[in-house]
Design an enzyme around this catalytic site. Structure first.
Site, PDB file in Angstrom:
ATOM      1  N   GLU A  75      -5.543  -8.228  -1.390  1.00  0.00           N
ATOM      2  CA  GLU A  75      -6.210  -8.116  -0.086  1.00  0.00           C
ATOM      3  C   GLU A  75      -7.667  -7.785  -0.319  1.00  0.00           C
ATOM      4  O   GLU A  75      -7.985  -6.864  -1.093  1.00  0.00           O
ATOM      5  CB  GLU A  75      -5.615  -6.987   0.772  1.00  0.00           C
ATOM      6  CG  GLU A  75      -4.293  -7.289   1.397  1.00  0.00           C
ATOM      7  CD  GLU A  75      -3.832  -6.173   2.342  1.00  0.00           C
ATOM      8  OE1 GLU A  75      -4.673  -5.531   2.985  1.00  0.00           O
ATOM      9  OE2 GLU A  75      -2.611  -5.962   2.399  1.00  0.00           O
ATOM     10  N   GLU A 103       0.823  -1.215   0.000  1.00  0.00           N
ATOM     11  CA  GLU A 103       0.000   0.000   0.000  1.00  0.00           C
ATOM     12  C   GLU A 103       0.856   1.265   0.000  1.00  0.00           C
ATOM     13  O   GLU A 103       0.745   2.124   0.873  1.00  0.00           O
ATOM     14  CB  GLU A 103      -0.937  -0.007   1.215  1.00  0.00           C
ATOM     15  CG  GLU A 103      -1.903  -1.179   1.192  1.00  0.00           C
ATOM     16  CD  GLU A 103      -2.997  -1.130   2.263  1.00  0.00           C
ATOM     17  OE1 GLU A 103      -4.061  -1.705   2.038  1.00  0.00           O
ATOM     18  OE2 GLU A 103      -2.776  -0.504   3.306  1.00  0.00           O
TER      19      GLU A 103
HETATM   20  C1  BGP Z   1      -4.414  -3.070   4.890  1.00  0.00           C
HETATM   21  C2  BGP Z   1      -3.078  -3.598   5.300  1.00  0.00           C
HETATM   22  C3  BGP Z   1      -3.089  -4.876   6.038  1.00  0.00           C
HETATM   23  C4  BGP Z   1      -4.323  -5.204   6.801  1.00  0.00           C
HETATM   24  C5  BGP Z   1      -5.606  -4.685   6.190  1.00  0.00           C
HETATM   25  C6  BGP Z   1      -6.804  -4.711   7.098  1.00  0.00           C
HETATM   26  O1  BGP Z   1      -4.395  -1.681   4.920  1.00  0.00           O
HETATM   27  O2  BGP Z   1      -2.251  -3.784   4.179  1.00  0.00           O
HETATM   28  O3  BGP Z   1      -1.889  -4.970   6.729  1.00  0.00           O
HETATM   29  O4  BGP Z   1      -4.213  -5.135   8.132  1.00  0.00           O
HETATM   30  O5  BGP Z   1      -5.490  -3.398   5.695  1.00  0.00           O
HETATM   31  O6  BGP Z   1      -6.768  -3.610   7.954  1.00  0.00           O
HETATM   32  P1  BGP Z   1      -6.974  -3.712   9.502  1.00  0.00           P
HETATM   33  O7  BGP Z   1      -5.977  -4.692   9.983  1.00  0.00           O
HETATM   34  O8  BGP Z   1      -6.728  -2.353  10.005  1.00  0.00           O
HETATM   35  O9  BGP Z   1      -8.361  -4.170   9.694  1.00  0.00           O
END
Ligand code: BGP
Length: 481
Positions: free
Chosen positions: A375, A184
């Site tokens: 993701e 990201e």
């Molecule tokens: C993205 C990241 C991840 C992951 C995901 C979910 O921004 O790349 O590392 O964690 O989001 O977010 P969160 O863990 O805050 O729910």
């Protein structure tokens, strides 16, 4: 009301995804591995961020930092990978913890014990024929680089990153063909510490320093791509961005223009990665905001090494308004205004499967590069119950979320978009990046660990586990809708 029993029509199977489509899940080292100081690992910024992105770093690791132990993937990877294989994964995305390989980040020589750990993970993946997809840097800059250099604000990080990627390609290049340079990368504008290892507090950071850090990451990413291509090992490199379709809150052209500007801030990163130059709108933004970047001729040369594919996370869309009074809503790192047409998760992230089709089309039309959804998932509170004497979670909400998103991926493929694969976020419960909770669960596999640090770390299959296995086995024909 009729008393006749309605007979549901037999569901028509959906068209199958291409045979080459990769199915799997994605994790990050700092959110699963634990073992934060084992086998010579140095500290990373995550080890001093116990409360997630919205709190200042602590002086050192504290016992309430769930990431220190996380879900102990470091010792349980074989069992976890066996469960992924049981679901039929053909790809597993994970990150390498930079501070396992270079504990401080600026050493000359790597840490052999850290390298050996990922050999073992790769052995296990190979045993099941699972393709590895490796993130080189996923929100885990070595703490020393953050403290001593202010992270990516310093140009010196390009050299440290180069040394790191050369070691990775030399060690694993014969068995890892797919690489992502920075997780990201466009989030550095929003969460400079987590994304860029920048210790200077956000409010004290000048726009020039922030964009200079982004520039250093872009150059480092291009350099990694160049090195990967020069290995002759057929390595494929992708950039990784937050995908966030942005809708105007109203049809007022002022709102539409606000969308264009918000889009530019997000898309600049992949524009540079795919075109090899800064777009005109970015140069104008720099000019008009007094942002004077140090961009050398060598940097310009390096940026021309463009990526092979574009990968992204997709959780939600957002609205944008020109009205400063429009309330910002909660979301995945990049704010935005709440959409009145969409439901939201328990954490306020708005659920928009159609947005995934929109963004796939937008990216394909814009760059013409293969896309990889690396993701996507639903963070939710799960309850462990017994069904037929077996502990499980009846997570129909997660199944619905994933089903609806995958249906839109299928639609985008029908639209002609080239999609390489799909990895859900958190195939196994892990520690949240934004809130550092374990109760924000994403997995097909439940992990018995809780926000207060209690739990046995035992793994249990949720209902979604069998559902995803079916989707993979039928190449999407079992999806509904
Ligand atoms: C993205 C990241 C991840 C992951 C995901 C979910 O921004 O790349 O590392 O964690 O989001 O977010 P969160 O863990 O805050 O729910």
């Amino acid at each position: 009301m009729s008393t006749e029993t309605a007979v549901a029509p037999a569901a028509t199977p959906r068209p199958r995804f291409p045979e080459s489509f990769l199915w799997g899940g994605a994790t990050a080292a700092n959110q699963v591995e634990g073992a934060y100081d084992v086998d010579g690992k140095g500290l990373s910024i995550q080890d001093v961020m116990p409360r997630g992105i919205f709190a200042a770093p602590t002086d050192g690791p504290t016992p309430d930092n769930l990431k220190l132990e996380a879900i102990d993937f470091y010792h349980r990877y074989a069992q976890d990978i066996a469960l992924f294989a049981e679901m039929g994964f053909s790809v597993f995305r994970f990150s390498i913890a930079w501070s396992r390989i270079f504990p401080n980040g600026d050493e000359e020589e790597p840490n052999e014990a850290g390298l050996a750990f990922y050999d073992r993970v790769l052995d296990e993946l190979e045993r099941y024929g699972i393709t590895p997809l490796v993130t080189i840097s996923h929100y885990e800059t070595p703490l020393h680089l953050a403290r001593a250099y202010d992270g990516w604000v310093s140009r010196e990080l390009i050299g440290f990153y180069e040394r790191y990627v050369r070691v990775l390609f030399a060690r694993y290049g014969h068995r890892v063909k797919h690489w992502l340079t920075f997780n990201e990368i466009n989030s550095v504008l929003h969460v400079p510490l987590m994304s860029g290892g920048i210790m200077t507090p956000r409010e004290e950071l000048s726009p020039t320093a922030l964009y200079q850090a982004a520039h250093h990451e872009l150059v480092a990413s291009a350099l990694a791509t160049k090195i990967a291509h020069e290995t002759g090992l057929g390595l494929q490199v992708g950039c990784m961005v937050i995908a966030m379709p942005i809708y105007p809150l109203t049809p007022d052209p002022a709102d539409v223009l606000a969308v264009m500007h918000a889009d530019h801030a997000n898309l600049m990163f992949s524009d540079v990665h795919t075109r090899g130059v800064y777009p005109g709108y970015a140069l104008r933004h720099f000019r008009e905001h007094g942002i004077e970047l140090d961009i050398t001729d060598e940097d310009r040369e390096l940026l021309r090494h463009t990526v092979d594919f574009v990968s992204f996370s997709y959780y939600m869309s957002q609205c944008e308004s020109a009205d400063p009074a429009a309330a910002p809503g909660p979301g995945n790192l990049i704010g935005g205004t709440t959409n009145p047409h969409l439901p939201a998760s328990e954490w306020g992230w708005q659920i928009d499967p159609v947005g995934l089709r929109i963004v796939l089309n937008q990216f394909w039309d814009r760059w013409g590069k293969p896309l990889f959804i690396v993701e996507n998932g639903l963070g939710a509170k799960d309850e462990l119950v017994e069904v037929d004497g077996v502990p499980t979670v009846v997570d129909d909400y997660r199944i619905a979320y994933l089903n609806d998103h995958l249906v839109q991926v299928a639609e985008a493929i029908q639209d002609g978009v080239q999609v390489l694969g799909y990895t859900t976020w958190g195939p196994i419960d892990l520690v949240s990046a934004s809130t550092a909770q374990l109760s924000k669960r994403y997995g097909f596999i439940y992990v018995d660990r809780h926000d207060d640090g209690s739990g046995t770390l035992t793994r249990y299959r949720k209902k979604s586990f069998g559902w995803y296995a079916d989707v993979i086995a039928t190449r999407g024909a079992s999806l509904r809708g």
